[in-house]
Scaffold this active site. Structure first.
Site, mmCIF file in Angstrom:
data_model
loop_
_atom_site.group_PDB
_atom_site.id
_atom_site.type_symbol
_atom_site.label_atom_id
_atom_site.label_comp_id
_atom_site.label_asym_id
_atom_site.label_seq_id
_atom_site.Cartn_x
_atom_site.Cartn_y
_atom_site.Cartn_z
ATOM 1 N N TYR A 176 -13.733 5.413 9.530
ATOM 2 C CA TYR A 176 -12.617 4.948 10.774
ATOM 3 C C TYR A 176 -11.681 5.692 11.453
ATOM 4 O O TYR A 176 -11.288 5.539 12.092
ATOM 5 C CB TYR A 176 -11.855 3.537 10.296
ATOM 6 C CG TYR A 176 -10.893 3.985 9.139
ATOM 7 C CD1 TYR A 176 -9.840 4.083 9.470
ATOM 8 C CD2 TYR A 176 -11.179 3.954 7.822
ATOM 9 C CE1 TYR A 176 -8.670 4.388 8.535
ATOM 10 C CE2 TYR A 176 -10.114 4.168 6.794
ATOM 11 C CZ TYR A 176 -8.883 4.463 7.335
ATOM 12 O OH TYR A 176 -7.943 4.618 6.313
ATOM 13 N N ARG A 180 -1.713 0.796 8.592
ATOM 14 C CA ARG A 180 -2.388 1.672 7.752
ATOM 15 C C ARG A 180 -3.322 2.650 8.463
ATOM 16 O O ARG A 180 -3.280 3.819 8.316
ATOM 17 C CB ARG A 180 -3.090 0.932 6.334
ATOM 18 C CG ARG A 180 -3.569 1.934 5.496
ATOM 19 C CD ARG A 180 -4.370 1.235 4.208
ATOM 20 N NE ARG A 180 -5.284 2.014 3.636
ATOM 21 C CZ ARG A 180 -5.002 2.924 2.421
ATOM 22 N NH1 ARG A 180 -3.790 3.107 2.199
ATOM 23 N NH2 ARG A 180 -6.204 3.353 1.918
ATOM 24 N N ARG A 220 -1.005 -0.404 1.501
ATOM 25 C CA ARG A 220 -1.622 -1.655 1.744
ATOM 26 C C ARG A 220 -0.615 -2.740 1.586
ATOM 27 O O ARG A 220 0.566 -2.540 1.095
ATOM 28 C CB ARG A 220 -2.733 -1.864 0.659
ATOM 29 C CG ARG A 220 -3.961 -0.547 0.753
ATOM 30 C CD ARG A 220 -4.500 -0.623 -0.265
ATOM 31 N NE ARG A 220 -6.124 0.213 -0.199
ATOM 32 C CZ ARG A 220 -6.075 1.410 -0.793
ATOM 33 N NH1 ARG A 220 -4.689 1.910 -1.537
ATOM 34 N NH2 ARG A 220 -6.896 2.384 -0.708
ATOM 35 N N HIS A 248 -2.838 -4.055 7.883
ATOM 36 C CA HIS A 248 -3.878 -3.065 7.657
ATOM 37 C C HIS A 248 -3.889 -2.296 8.972
ATOM 38 O O HIS A 248 -4.313 -0.948 8.987
ATOM 39 C CB HIS A 248 -5.137 -3.264 7.215
ATOM 40 C CG HIS A 248 -5.766 -2.424 6.083
ATOM 41 N ND1 HIS A 248 -5.492 -2.429 4.741
ATOM 42 C CD2 HIS A 248 -6.774 -1.582 6.176
ATOM 43 C CE1 HIS A 248 -6.144 -1.660 4.385
ATOM 44 N NE2 HIS A 248 -6.934 -0.902 4.931
ATOM 45 N N HIS A 290 -8.045 7.333 -1.016
ATOM 46 C CA HIS A 290 -9.350 7.011 -0.926
ATOM 47 C C HIS A 290 -9.981 7.794 -1.995
ATOM 48 O O HIS A 290 -9.822 9.240 -2.149
ATOM 49 C CB HIS A 290 -10.037 7.287 0.364
ATOM 50 C CG HIS A 290 -9.648 6.411 1.590
ATOM 51 N ND1 HIS A 290 -9.954 6.709 2.827
ATOM 52 C CD2 HIS A 290 -9.076 5.061 1.445
ATOM 53 C CE1 HIS A 290 -9.445 5.743 3.537
ATOM 54 N NE2 HIS A 290 -9.115 4.643 2.440
ATOM 55 N N LYS A 301 -4.748 0.573 -5.297
ATOM 56 C CA LYS A 301 -6.133 0.012 -5.452
ATOM 57 C C LYS A 301 -7.187 1.165 -6.165
ATOM 58 O O LYS A 301 -6.910 2.295 -6.132
ATOM 59 C CB LYS A 301 -6.872 0.050 -3.860
ATOM 60 C CG LYS A 301 -8.307 -0.530 -3.892
ATOM 61 C CD LYS A 301 -8.813 -0.655 -2.518
ATOM 62 C CE LYS A 301 -10.088 -1.403 -2.355
ATOM 63 N NZ LYS A 301 -10.590 -1.562 -0.890
#
Length: 281
Positions: free
Chosen positions: A254, A222, A122, A219, A245, A147
């Site tokens: 996605y 990524r 990120r 992004h 994640h 994150k």
């Protein structure tokens, strides 16, 4: 909000939106009638000039959090439901990534793109890379407090390691891998990391120079990292871990591609060089 693990940026955003509606009426939202809130939200929606209506949505999210913190249901203020938009991510081809890498004027920019694509970082993660996070012997990058306040390890391509060694030898950074310009910093609380705007500018300008017509953001690299790994045969559970994640559904949303044969994680830069680099005689 801090106890729940929300970031300082989220706190600032929610506080700004709650303050705006409080100043508008001279009362806190909890003292308002639901009809007053409806009229305020309608006014925000009509004023919005963008299809995403970001300000309107963030106001609703802020009010939701306020009600939640007070133990009140959303219908206390008749807050509307915000439907999540279903959009597929923009993904670059390997040829487009290769052109971008070849069009970088400076080694620093090439290494920046190399980490964004080669490790799927990120924007704030690539800005937070310190020299001590690079382990060239084990060929891994330690992402510290990504994150969700989580650490993870990512494989480093041998091609990227060679470039990083040359870059570090030439630039001689002391702490952060990528430093910003001293004249661009202001205020005592601003460190010397490469700015978010600077990273975004590099990606946009390089994509333009490479003739990439797609809407490219940091992004995007990524998304491309994850998609290329799946297309190269890496299983989706490993890709989920590499992306950091929590839920597999987030990865599936996605990517829409899953491979069942688990194998050792690798960087897509390795297959990129194998397929796109000029053949040596």
């Amino acid at each position: 909000m801090s106890v729940l693990g929300r970031s300082a940026k989220t706190l600032e955003s929610y506080g700004r939106h709650v303050a705006a509606i409080s100043l508008h009426f001279g009362r806190t939202p909890l003292e308002l009638d639901a009809e007053d809130v409806q009229e305020y939200l309608y006014e925000l929606q009509q004023r919005s000039k963008t299809p995403s209506q970001t300000y309107f949505k963030h106001t609703v999210f802020s009010l939701r959090f306020l009600l939640k913190s007070e133990g009140l249901p959303y219908d206390y203020l008749l807050l509307p439901e915000i439907k999540k938009e279903k959009k597929l991510p923009v993904v670059l081809s390997k040829e487009e990534v290769w052109r971008m890498l070849c069009k970088c004027k400076y080694l620093k920019h090439k290494m920046l793109l190399g980490l964004l694509y080669g490790c799927g970082l990120r924007c704030f993660e690539v800005r937070n890379v310190r020299l001590r996070d690079l382990d060239f012997d084990r060929k891994v990058l330690h992402v510290v407090q990504g994150k969700g306040k989580k650490d993870r390890y990512l494989p480093l391509s041998e091609h990227l390691i060679r470039g990083l060694k040359v870059y570090i030898g030439a630039e001689k950074p002391h702490d952060w891998l990528f430093n910003g310009k001293p004249e661009a910093r202001s205020g005592g609380d601003f460190d010397n990391r490469y700015s978010q705007r600077g990273v975004q500018w590099v990606v946009k300008q390089t994509a333009k120079a490479a003739g990439v017509l797609k809407d490219v953001h940091t992004h995007t690299l990524r998304h491309t990292f994850a998609t290329h790994l799946l297309e190269d045969g890496l299983d989706i559970l490993t890709v989920k871990d590499l992306l950091g994640h929590v839920r597999i559904e987030t990865t599936m949303e996605y990517l829409h591609v899953a491979r069942s044969n688990p194998q050792r994680a690798f960087s897509p830069l390795d297959t990129l060089f194998a397929q796109c680099a000029p053949k040596q005689k």
